[in-house]
Design a protein around this motif. Structure first.
Motif, PDB file in Angstrom:
ATOM      1  N   UNK A   1       7.529  -0.598   5.561  1.00 26.97           N
ATOM      2  CA  UNK A   1       6.869   0.515   6.253  1.00 26.97           C
ATOM      3  C   UNK A   1       7.179   0.489   7.750  1.00 26.97           C
ATOM      4  N   UNK A   2       7.186  -0.707   8.325  1.00 29.30           N
ATOM      5  CA  UNK A   2       7.504  -0.822   9.746  1.00 29.30           C
ATOM      6  C   UNK A   2       8.949  -0.422  10.011  1.00 29.30           C
ATOM      7  N   UNK A   3       9.851  -0.858   9.155  1.00 24.30           N
ATOM      8  CA  UNK A   3      11.265  -0.513   9.338  1.00 24.30           C
ATOM      9  C   UNK A   3      11.489   0.989   9.185  1.00 24.30           C
ATOM     10  N   UNK A   4      10.753   1.602   8.279  1.00 22.58           N
ATOM     11  CA  UNK A   4      10.862   3.050   8.114  1.00 22.58           C
ATOM     12  C   UNK A   4      10.310   3.783   9.337  1.00 22.58           C
ATOM     13  N   UNK A   5       9.185   3.308   9.864  1.00 24.43           N
ATOM     14  CA  UNK A   5       8.574   3.962  11.031  1.00 24.43           C
ATOM     15  C   UNK A   5       9.481   3.898  12.248  1.00 24.43           C
ATOM     16  N   UNK A   6      10.289   2.850  12.360  1.00 25.02           N
ATOM     17  CA  UNK A   6      11.220   2.745  13.487  1.00 25.02           C
ATOM     18  C   UNK A   6      12.220   3.903  13.496  1.00 25.02           C
ATOM     19  N   UNK A   7      12.458   4.492  12.329  1.00 25.16           N
ATOM     20  CA  UNK A   7      13.377   5.630  12.225  1.00 25.16           C
ATOM     21  C   UNK A   7      12.638   6.966  12.071  1.00 25.16           C
ATOM     22  N   UNK A   8      11.372   6.902  11.642  1.00 21.51           N
ATOM     23  CA  UNK A   8      10.582   8.121  11.449  1.00 21.51           C
ATOM     24  C   UNK A   8       9.195   7.862  12.042  1.00 21.51           C
TER      25      UNK A   8
ATOM     26  N   UNK B   1       0.879  -1.182   0.000  1.00 26.13           N
ATOM     27  CA  UNK B   1       0.000   0.000   0.000  1.00 26.13           C
ATOM     28  C   UNK B   1       0.911   1.225   0.000  1.00 26.13           C
ATOM     29  N   UNK B   2       0.839   2.047   1.043  1.00 24.14           N
ATOM     30  CA  UNK B   2       1.763   3.180   1.135  1.00 24.14           C
ATOM     31  C   UNK B   2       1.858   3.665   2.573  1.00 24.14           C
ATOM     32  N   UNK B   3       2.951   4.366   2.851  1.00 23.01           N
ATOM     33  CA  UNK B   3       3.149   5.035   4.139  1.00 23.01           C
ATOM     34  C   UNK B   3       3.155   6.536   3.924  1.00 23.01           C
ATOM     35  N   UNK B   4       2.641   7.256   4.908  1.00 25.33           N
ATOM     36  CA  UNK B   4       2.582   8.707   4.807  1.00 25.33           C
ATOM     37  C   UNK B   4       2.916   9.321   6.164  1.00 25.33           C
ATOM     38  N   UNK B   5       3.584  10.461   6.140  1.00 26.02           N
ATOM     39  CA  UNK B   5       3.902  11.178   7.368  1.00 26.02           C
ATOM     40  C   UNK B   5       2.663  11.925   7.839  1.00 26.02           C
ATOM     41  N   UNK B   6       2.152  11.515   8.988  1.00 27.34           N
ATOM     42  CA  UNK B   6       0.895  12.085   9.496  1.00 27.34           C
ATOM     43  C   UNK B   6       1.083  13.474  10.105  1.00 27.34           C
ATOM     44  N   UNK B   7       2.316  13.941  10.241  1.00 29.27           N
ATOM     45  CA  UNK B   7       2.525  15.335  10.632  1.00 29.27           C
ATOM     46  C   UNK B   7       2.425  16.249   9.416  1.00 29.27           C
ATOM     47  N   UNK B   8       2.759  15.725   8.266  1.00 29.35           N
ATOM     48  CA  UNK B   8       2.662  16.500   7.026  1.00 29.35           C
ATOM     49  C   UNK B   8       1.226  16.514   6.530  1.00 29.35           C
ATOM     50  N   UNK B   9       0.566  15.364   6.606  1.00 31.71           N
ATOM     51  CA  UNK B   9      -0.839  15.249   6.186  1.00 31.71           C
ATOM     52  C   UNK B   9      -1.625  14.593   7.311  1.00 31.71           C
ATOM     53  N   UNK B  10      -2.594  15.298   7.865  1.00 30.78           N
ATOM     54  CA  UNK B  10      -3.317  14.780   9.032  1.00 30.78           C
ATOM     55  C   UNK B  10      -4.739  14.355   8.717  1.00 30.78           C
ATOM     56  N   UNK B  11      -5.069  14.184   7.440  1.00 29.98           N
ATOM     57  CA  UNK B  11      -6.407  13.724   7.065  1.00 29.98           C
ATOM     58  C   UNK B  11      -6.484  12.209   7.005  1.00 29.98           C
ATOM     59  N   UNK B  12      -7.575  11.694   6.424  1.00 30.00           N
ATOM     60  CA  UNK B  12      -7.775  10.260   6.265  1.00 30.00           C
ATOM     61  C   UNK B  12      -6.729   9.709   5.292  1.00 30.00           C
ATOM     62  N   UNK B  13      -5.945   8.724   5.734  1.00 30.37           N
ATOM     63  CA  UNK B  13      -4.896   8.190   4.872  1.00 30.37           C
ATOM     64  C   UNK B  13      -5.335   6.925   4.125  1.00 30.37           C
ATOM     65  N   UNK B  14      -6.481   6.390   4.446  1.00 24.90           N
ATOM     66  CA  UNK B  14      -6.873   5.094   3.891  1.00 24.90           C
ATOM     67  C   UNK B  14      -7.596   5.223   2.554  1.00 24.90           C
ATOM     68  N   UNK B  15      -6.952   5.896   1.638  1.00 23.27           N
ATOM     69  CA  UNK B  15      -7.489   6.030   0.292  1.00 23.27           C
ATOM     70  C   UNK B  15      -6.353   6.206  -0.708  1.00 23.27           C
TER      71      UNK B  15
END
Length: 344
Positions: free
Chosen positions: A231-238, A133-147
């Motif tokens: 995505x999990x490995x990226x989140x561990x750093x961001x 799917x995809x990962x998104x920075x929720x500080x940059x975009x705080x809306x619904x990400x499931x689309x």
């Protein structure tokens, strides 16, 4: 030297030549996706069986498949995704090593035995499975990400900050899902619509690259199409990254260890296939790559954060993953034309 002695010497020399080069003894040559093989797993296998493992990497099924088709690769083990494994079985590129008759086969989760790419598991063993799917920075975009709209019709804050996989099926299938069209689609009107969508969306993409962890952790992009373990490995750093489960659907996949028909170290390859069906060894792969595997009991040996990670444990509200079988050649040819245009 007598004639009989010369004949014996010639026969011995011929036998040695047929046996192959001595360097093949005690080795195993693995060709796997880059950054996807646990060093701890390899070290354990080498010590247990006194086998030296050589590892090379690739970044797409297409690259691996093209190399195997050329022949004489010297590799023993490859790790194709489900649809590519199906192609390789059908084209006679894999050895029928019968994992289903190996000692550790009883550890395989029954749901992963009768799979479309290898019914009954005569050729392949699970490596890792997951979703795209995809990962998104929720500080940059705080809306619904499931689309999927975030990749194809992004909000202003994400424009120019998107990385897509350089992967034809994943990108085109995501566009088909967003439009509500079937996969393996040959409807020309629908494909024209998808092509137009992709060409417009490309204006908002910064890059198309398989290095999704690096793209996200370097802050080069704020959204990347990616796989759940990456995505999990990226989140561990961001930590502000979140993995999406798009309401329009997303890909499910399984990567599988398989033995090439021309493997120079066939017996060592079989040892490795049986080795990774032990729960503790399958867990070593998952703890490194950060995906689930198809081996029952491996959870007992997994890192604690794997058991609750939102990238691994899908929410009940998420649609079921969409496993896409290989498309007919005529459809693939149509996709290739779209892809060529998109990559220009």
């Amino acid at each position: 030297m007598t004639t009989s002695t010369r004949n014996m010497a010639a026969t011995l020399a011929a036998a040695v030549a047929l046996a192959g080069p001595a360097w093949a003894e005690g080795e195993l040559n693995i060709y796997n996706w880059g950054n996807y093989t646990s060093p701890e797993l390899i070290e354990k296998f080498e010590k247990e069986f006194d086998v030296e493992v050589n590892l090379d990497g690739y970044d797409s099924n297409e690259i691996m498949l093209a190399k195997v088709r050329e022949g004489s690769t010297g590799y023993d083990i490859v790790v194709p995704s489900d649809s590519t494994a199906k192609i390789m079985v059908d084209q006679g590129l894999l050895a029928e090593v019968k994992p289903n008759e190996m000692e550790n086969f009883g550890n395989m989760n029954p749901k992963w035995v009768d799979v479309y790419w290898d019914p009954g598991r005569n050729y392949t063993v699970p490596w890792q499975w997951g979703t795209t799917a995809f990962s998104v920075d929720t500080e940059v975009y705080d809306g619904d990400i499931n689309t999927l709209a975030l990749m194809f019709e992004p909000p202003e804050e994400l424009k120019g900050r998107i990385n897509m996989l350089s992967d034809m099926p994943e990108v085109i299938n995501a566009a088909l899902r967003y439009r509500g069209y079937d996969r393996c689609n040959s409807n020309m009107e629908e494909l024209r619509d998808v092509t137009e969508l992709l060409m417009q969306a490309k204006e908002y993409w910064r890059t198309m690259d398989y290095a999704t962890i690096e793209k996200l952790t370097s802050m080069d992009v704020d959204l990347s199409q990616t796989w759940n373990g990456a995505a999990m490995r990226a989140r561990e750093q961001r930590p502000t990254l979140a993995y999406a489960y798009p309401k329009e659907g997303f890909t499910g996949w399984m990567d599988n260890a398989a033995v090439l028909k021309e493997a120079p170290n066939m017996e060592n390859a079989k040892l490795f296939m049986n080795f990774i069906m032990l729960p503790e060894n399958a867990a070593l792969i998952s703890n490194f790559a950060r995906y689930a595997n198809g081996i029952t009991g491996s959870e007992e040996f997994m890192d604690e954060d794997m058991k609750t990670a939102p990238e691994i444990v899908m929410p009940d509200s998420a649609p079921a993953p969409d496993f896409v079988e290989p498309c007919p050649q005529e459809v693939t040819d149509l996709y290739n034309r779209i892809w060529t245009k998109l990559k220009q």
